[in-house]
Motif scaffolding. Sequence first.
Motif, PDB file in Angstrom:
ATOM      1  N   PRO A  50       0.779  -1.143  -0.003  1.00 55.85           N
ATOM      2  CA  PRO A  50      -0.008  -0.026  -0.062  1.00 55.85           C
ATOM      3  C   PRO A  50       0.872   1.312  -0.031  1.00 55.85           C
ATOM      4  CG  PRO A  50       0.271  -0.877   2.239  1.00 55.85           C
ATOM      5  CD  PRO A  50       0.836  -1.746   1.389  1.00 55.85           C
ATOM      6  N   THR A  51       0.510   2.354  -0.794  1.00 57.30           N
ATOM      7  CA  THR A  51       1.257   3.436  -0.585  1.00 57.30           C
ATOM      8  C   THR A  51       0.720   4.437   0.493  1.00 57.30           C
ATOM      9  OG1 THR A  51       1.372   3.502  -3.091  1.00 57.30           O
ATOM     10  CG2 THR A  51       2.097   5.580  -1.883  1.00 57.30           C
ATOM     11  N   GLN A  52      -0.414   4.394   0.741  1.00 61.66           N
ATOM     12  CA  GLN A  52      -1.172   5.191   1.883  1.00 61.66           C
ATOM     13  C   GLN A  52      -0.638   4.572   3.350  1.00 61.66           C
ATOM     14  OE1 GLN A  52      -3.105   7.712   2.160  1.00 61.66           O
ATOM     15  NE2 GLN A  52      -2.806   7.956   0.149  1.00 61.66           N
ATOM     16  N   GLY A  53       0.131   5.396   3.796  1.00 55.64           N
ATOM     17  CA  GLY A  53       0.387   4.805   5.314  1.00 55.64           C
ATOM     18  C   GLY A  53       1.621   4.003   5.370  1.00 55.64           C
ATOM     19  N   LEU A  54       2.251   3.986   4.036  1.00 52.11           N
ATOM     20  CA  LEU A  54       3.488   3.203   4.237  1.00 52.11           C
ATOM     21  C   LEU A  54       4.821   3.930   4.676  1.00 52.11           C
ATOM     22  CD1 LEU A  54       4.702   0.277   3.149  1.00 52.11           C
ATOM     23  CD2 LEU A  54       5.790   1.822   0.917  1.00 52.11           C
ATOM     24  N   HIS A  55       5.184   3.150   5.752  1.00 52.58           N
ATOM     25  CA  HIS A  55       6.615   3.679   6.357  1.00 52.58           C
ATOM     26  C   HIS A  55       7.680   2.822   5.934  1.00 52.58           C
ATOM     27  CE1 HIS A  55       5.038   6.716   9.280  1.00 52.58           C
ATOM     28  NE2 HIS A  55       4.045   6.307   8.518  1.00 52.58           N
ATOM     29  N   ALA A  56       8.915   3.191   5.619  1.00 59.63           N
ATOM     30  CA  ALA A  56      10.023   2.410   5.161  1.00 59.63           C
ATOM     31  C   ALA A  56      11.391   2.629   5.826  1.00 59.63           C
ATOM     32  CB  ALA A  56      10.252   2.457   3.745  1.00 59.63           C
ATOM     33  N   PHE A  57      12.262   1.735   6.190  1.00 64.56           N
ATOM     34  CA  PHE A  57      13.281   1.639   6.686  1.00 64.56           C
ATOM     35  C   PHE A  57      14.315   0.759   5.751  1.00 64.56           C
ATOM     36  CE2 PHE A  57      16.808  -0.099   9.170  1.00 64.56           C
ATOM     37  CZ  PHE A  57      17.097   0.893  10.206  1.00 64.56           C
TER      38      PHE A  57
ATOM     39  N   HIS B 104      13.143   4.898  -6.010  1.00 69.60           N
ATOM     40  CA  HIS B 104      11.877   4.154  -6.423  1.00 69.60           C
ATOM     41  C   HIS B 104      10.721   4.179  -5.428  1.00 69.60           C
ATOM     42  CE1 HIS B 104       9.206   0.899  -7.197  1.00 69.60           C
ATOM     43  NE2 HIS B 104       9.335   0.427  -5.850  1.00 69.60           N
ATOM     44  N   LEU B 105      10.808   4.248  -4.246  1.00 69.28           N
ATOM     45  CA  LEU B 105       9.757   4.479  -3.178  1.00 69.28           C
ATOM     46  C   LEU B 105       9.203   5.957  -3.378  1.00 69.28           C
ATOM     47  CD1 LEU B 105      11.091   2.836  -0.238  1.00 69.28           C
ATOM     48  CD2 LEU B 105       9.252   1.844  -1.510  1.00 69.28           C
ATOM     49  N   LEU B 106      10.059   6.860  -3.540  1.00 63.66           N
ATOM     50  CA  LEU B 106       9.879   8.319  -3.739  1.00 63.66           C
ATOM     51  C   LEU B 106       9.097   8.614  -4.889  1.00 63.66           C
ATOM     52  CD1 LEU B 106      13.038  10.346  -2.319  1.00 63.66           C
ATOM     53  CD2 LEU B 106      10.660  10.505  -1.452  1.00 63.66           C
ATOM     54  N   HIS B 107       9.539   8.140  -6.117  1.00 59.83           N
ATOM     55  CA  HIS B 107       9.199   8.779  -7.417  1.00 59.83           C
ATOM     56  C   HIS B 107       8.243   7.926  -7.828  1.00 59.83           C
ATOM     57  CE1 HIS B 107      12.161  11.724  -6.657  1.00 59.83           C
ATOM     58  NE2 HIS B 107      13.109  10.825  -6.491  1.00 59.83           N
TER      59      HIS B 107
ATOM     60  N   GLY C  17       5.347   7.267  -4.839  1.00 60.70           N
ATOM     61  CA  GLY C  17       4.799   8.291  -4.161  1.00 60.70           C
ATOM     62  C   GLY C  17       4.912   8.521  -2.638  1.00 60.70           C
ATOM     63  N   VAL C  18       5.755   7.742  -1.944  1.00 63.63           N
ATOM     64  CA  VAL C  18       5.937   7.477  -0.534  1.00 63.63           C
ATOM     65  C   VAL C  18       6.443   8.903  -0.002  1.00 63.63           C
ATOM     66  CG1 VAL C  18       6.821   6.362   1.362  1.00 63.63           C
ATOM     67  CG2 VAL C  18       6.185   4.914  -0.801  1.00 63.63           C
ATOM     68  N   PRO C  19       5.606   9.531   0.782  1.00 67.32           N
ATOM     69  CA  PRO C  19       6.279  11.074   1.159  1.00 67.32           C
ATOM     70  C   PRO C  19       7.695  10.670   1.819  1.00 67.32           C
ATOM     71  CG  PRO C  19       4.119  10.564   1.770  1.00 67.32           C
ATOM     72  CD  PRO C  19       4.485   9.229   1.354  1.00 67.32           C
TER      73      PRO C  19
END
Length: 244
Positions: free
Chosen positions: A199-206, A220-223, A226-228
């Motif tokens: 999911p993109t909504q509410g995804l948090h990545a480390f 990739h996650l950013l562009h 669309g992960v903030p």
Amino acid sequence: MTQVRQLTPRRRRVVLHTDTPEDARTGPDADTDAYVRLLLAPGNVTYPEPFDLDRVKAALPGEAWPRMRSYTIRHHHPRTAEITLDFALHDRDGLATTWVRRVRPGDTVPYLQPRGTYRPAAHAAHHLLVGDDTSLSAVAAAAERLPSGARATVLLEVDSAHEEQPVDAPAKTDIIWLHRGTHRAGTLLADAVRHLHLPTQGLHAFVHGETHAVREIRGHLLHDRGVPRDRISASGYWRHTPHP
Ligand SMILES: Cc1cc2nc3c(=O)[nH]c(=O)nc-3n(C[C@H](O)[C@H](O)[C@H](O)COP(=O)(O)OP(=O)(O)OC[C@H]3O[C@@H](n4cnc5c(N)ncnc54)[C@H](O)[C@@H]3O)c2cc1C
């Protein structure tokens, strides 16, 4: 040093007794990627005991000053004032890798006090934790701190199946091990992240590990997804350089 143990063919664990008991404390508010910076003597240099960085710097030329290498605290042991560090053994002549191959119980090593920057957000809809042999401790610690109902995907790239480690994550965590074999470090990880259903909504990545791979995955996650920016914790722990 109180214990030294070969965990796997390419992973060595040391347990350090610390003179600063607060370094061995932890809790729900502590950073899961807390790391120490070991101060290792180059070449045949030895330092007088007790070690004092300022005195060493004042007394010796720059070439003899200790070199810093960062290692994540895999476990804290407040009762015994100990911390556990796990070292990925690589094939280059690294100072830390050479040191840990030789170290024995009873040896001492100075380090700079722990620091860290991450703890998994309690409200995230989905956690993506990505790492390699060097960030396994940080990824495992983050996975083990996830709230019991959290949804998470953990991707870990290690040399082979022999290098997998126990990760005590909550039930809804999907743990995927990638075996590097002859692939360049990080390439399997970057490819696997591209193919994940997330999911993109509410995804948090480390995302921590080999620098080029971290950069690619972050991009990739950013562009592409669309992960903030402020939902992605990313940093290079080491840099692949081609064999000379
Ligand atoms: C915040 C942080 C936490 C870290 N935590 C850990 C940890 O818990 N465990 C851990 O094992 N590492 C960890 N690392 C990575 C570790 O600090 C580096 O791998 C470090 O370069 C190893 O030092 P060295 O003296 O062995 O090699 P260096 O002297 O730094 O490098 C010598 C050569 O080895 C290559 N090299 C370095 N590391 C690797 C590797 N892993 N694989 C292949 N080639 C390599 C370098 O490119 C260079 O060519 C962490 C790094 C950071 C920034």
